[in-house]
Design an enzyme around this catalytic site. Structure first.
Site, PDB file in Angstrom:
ATOM      1  N   GLY A   1       4.624 -10.030   4.395  1.00  0.00           N
ATOM      2  CA  GLY A   1       5.360 -10.014   5.661  1.00  0.00           C
ATOM      3  C   GLY A   1       4.601 -10.718   6.772  1.00  0.00           C
ATOM      4  O   GLY A   1       3.376 -10.674   6.834  1.00  0.00           O
TER       5      GLY A   1
ATOM      6  N   SER B   1       4.569   1.603   8.363  1.00  0.00           N
ATOM      7  CA  SER B   1       4.408   2.994   7.946  1.00  0.00           C
ATOM      8  C   SER B   1       3.779   3.823   9.067  1.00  0.00           C
ATOM      9  O   SER B   1       3.993   5.034   9.167  1.00  0.00           O
ATOM     10  CB  SER B   1       3.542   3.071   6.688  1.00  0.00           C
ATOM     11  OG  SER B   1       2.277   2.486   6.929  1.00  0.00           O
TER      12      SER B   1
ATOM     13  N   MET C   1       0.844  -1.201   0.000  1.00  0.00           N
ATOM     14  CA  MET C   1       0.000   0.000   0.000  1.00  0.00           C
ATOM     15  C   MET C   1       0.877   1.247   0.000  1.00  0.00           C
ATOM     16  O   MET C   1       0.444   2.324   0.397  1.00  0.00           O
ATOM     17  CB  MET C   1      -0.949  -0.007   1.196  1.00  0.00           C
ATOM     18  CG  MET C   1      -2.009  -1.087   1.107  1.00  0.00           C
ATOM     19  SD  MET C   1      -3.537  -0.676   1.976  1.00  0.00           S
ATOM     20  CE  MET C   1      -2.960  -0.495   3.648  1.00  0.00           C
TER      21      MET C   1
ATOM     22  N   LYS D   1      12.017  -0.360   5.139  1.00  0.00           N
ATOM     23  CA  LYS D   1      12.971  -1.469   5.032  1.00  0.00           C
ATOM     24  C   LYS D   1      12.281  -2.831   5.057  1.00  0.00           C
ATOM     25  O   LYS D   1      12.795  -3.801   4.501  1.00  0.00           O
ATOM     26  CB  LYS D   1      14.008  -1.390   6.156  1.00  0.00           C
ATOM     27  CG  LYS D   1      14.991  -0.253   5.995  1.00  0.00           C
ATOM     28  CD  LYS D   1      15.991  -0.240   7.149  1.00  0.00           C
ATOM     29  CE  LYS D   1      16.962   0.933   7.023  1.00  0.00           C
ATOM     30  NZ  LYS D   1      17.889   0.987   8.178  1.00  0.00           N
ATOM     31  N   GLY D   2      11.131  -2.909   5.709  1.00  0.00           N
ATOM     32  CA  GLY D   2      10.386  -4.163   5.713  1.00  0.00           C
ATOM     33  C   GLY D   2       9.929  -4.534   4.311  1.00  0.00           C
ATOM     34  O   GLY D   2      10.097  -5.672   3.864  1.00  0.00           O
ATOM     35  N   HIS D   3       9.358  -3.546   3.609  1.00  0.00           N
ATOM     36  CA  HIS D   3       8.967  -3.785   2.220  1.00  0.00           C
ATOM     37  C   HIS D   3      10.189  -4.098   1.355  1.00  0.00           C
ATOM     38  O   HIS D   3      10.139  -4.971   0.483  1.00  0.00           O
ATOM     39  CB  HIS D   3       8.262  -2.551   1.638  1.00  0.00           C
ATOM     40  CG  HIS D   3       6.983  -2.190   2.315  1.00  0.00           C
ATOM     41  ND1 HIS D   3       6.877  -1.124   3.160  1.00  0.00           N
ATOM     42  CD2 HIS D   3       5.753  -2.764   2.263  1.00  0.00           C
ATOM     43  CE1 HIS D   3       5.635  -1.027   3.608  1.00  0.00           C
ATOM     44  NE2 HIS D   3       4.930  -2.016   3.083  1.00  0.00           N
TER      45      HIS D   3
ATOM     46  N   LYS E   1       4.566  -9.806   9.792  1.00  0.00           N
ATOM     47  CA  LYS E   1       3.997  -8.885  10.785  1.00  0.00           C
ATOM     48  C   LYS E   1       2.478  -8.969  10.748  1.00  0.00           C
ATOM     49  O   LYS E   1       1.812  -8.909  11.775  1.00  0.00           O
ATOM     50  CB  LYS E   1       4.458  -7.448  10.532  1.00  0.00           C
ATOM     51  CG  LYS E   1       3.893  -6.461  11.558  1.00  0.00           C
ATOM     52  CD  LYS E   1       4.421  -5.060  11.370  1.00  0.00           C
ATOM     53  CE  LYS E   1       3.776  -4.386  10.195  1.00  0.00           C
ATOM     54  NZ  LYS E   1       2.341  -4.026  10.477  1.00  0.00           N
TER      55      LYS E   1
ATOM     56  N   ALA F   1       4.076   3.831   1.019  1.00  0.00           N
ATOM     57  CA  ALA F   1       4.772   4.267   2.233  1.00  0.00           C
ATOM     58  C   ALA F   1       5.831   3.225   2.597  1.00  0.00           C
ATOM     59  O   ALA F   1       5.909   2.753   3.725  1.00  0.00           O
ATOM     60  CB  ALA F   1       3.794   4.492   3.381  1.00  0.00           C
TER      61      ALA F   1
END
Length: 285
Positions: free
Chosen positions: A152, A191, A33, A38-40, A154, A35
């Protein structure tokens, strides 16, 4: 808008670009989505490493927000998102449609039967959220037709629901869950973290610290005692409001009653701080 690489905005143009690739037997998809952080980036990097071609979608999906204020506040950072993507690889196809392209008639989600996976935790507090997620993910999977799609951990409940979606809709794709990426002090990257004050952002390590201690306690104590302990820890603080803490098996997401050997469990948490809702989870065994 000065973008560092081409961005496709229509499904027709996307299909044309994908057809140029020939036989798309090695195509990765990373739905986002925007924003991006580092996770993306870790998801995109993994997709690049495991596939010849990669599509990254950027679409703020209105049907998965049950709170319009959250939708309005969601950051739209296409220029910096594209910069992050191009720094990983300039061969990535970026698909960033507008709402009318995805929902040409009415902005209404499809209704799915996720066999109870959507009724607990996030589903209990966010009406129709997972129907909205399923609607956009099904659309993306059927449009892109990837070999693999990356999500992810999360959002572990979402990951399980997307796996169920591909099963019930008979979509031939491998859904790959990727480890949670954390800030240096342990807060799961999101984000939403950008909306926190610097002081509270550092203090929010409390959430992950609590999960880590709960994991240790889970190895020694009754699961209900662990839950009571977590609730008590949050009652001691004025800054963090616990919305839920649950321990479930990872397959059905059924809240635990008694530990069963050979069943894998995970702890899930949702917390409000400075009017920002944060979620996290941890594998327990």
């Amino acid at each position: 808008m000065n973008l560092s690489m081409p961005v496709i905005q229509t499904k027709t143009k996307l299909t044309e670009e994908l057809n140029k690739l020939g036989n798309n037997q090695d195509l990765g998809l990373v739905p986002t989505m925007g924003a991006l952080h580092k996770g993306h980036a870790s998801l995109i990097q993994k997709a690049v490493e495991e596939n010849k071609n990669v599509v990254v979608s950027i679409f703020v999906n209105p049907t998965q927000f049950n709170n319009k204020e959250d939708l309005d506040k969601y950051p739209k950072t296409l220029v910096s998102d594209v910069q992050l993507i191009s720094a990983i690889s300039d061969d990535i196809i970026v698909f960033a449609p507008d709402v009318a392209e995805i929902y040409p008639d009415t902005i209404i989600p499809k209704i799915y039967d996720f066999e109870g996976l959507d009724k607990v935790m996030e589903g209990e507090f966010r009406d129709d959220h997972f129907n909205g997620v399923g609607t956009i993910v099904e659309e993306l999977l059927k449009t892109v037709k990837p070999t693999r799609a990356y999500f992810g951990e999360k959002d572990f409940q979402q990951l399980r629901i997307i796996q169920k979606l591909t099963e019930i809709q008979h979509i031939p794709v491998e859904i790959i869950g990727c480890e949670i990426v954390r800030e240096d002090h342990g807060l799961a990257m999101s984000s939403r973290n950008e909306r926190l004050s610097e002081k509270i952002r550092l203090k929010a390590a409390f959430i992950y610290d609590t999960l880590k201690t709960a994991k240790i306690k889970f190895g020694m104590e009754n699961a209900l005692n662990v839950k009571d302990w977590v609730i008590n820890e949050f009652e001691k603080t004025d800054e963090f409001q616990l919305e839920y803490f649950d321990i479930t098996d990872i397959e059905t997401l059924t809240p635990i009653q008694n530990k069963i050997n050979n069943i894998k469990y995970r702890a899930f948490i949702a917390v409000y701080v400075e009017d920002v809702r944060l979620i996290d989870n941890i594998a327990l065994n």
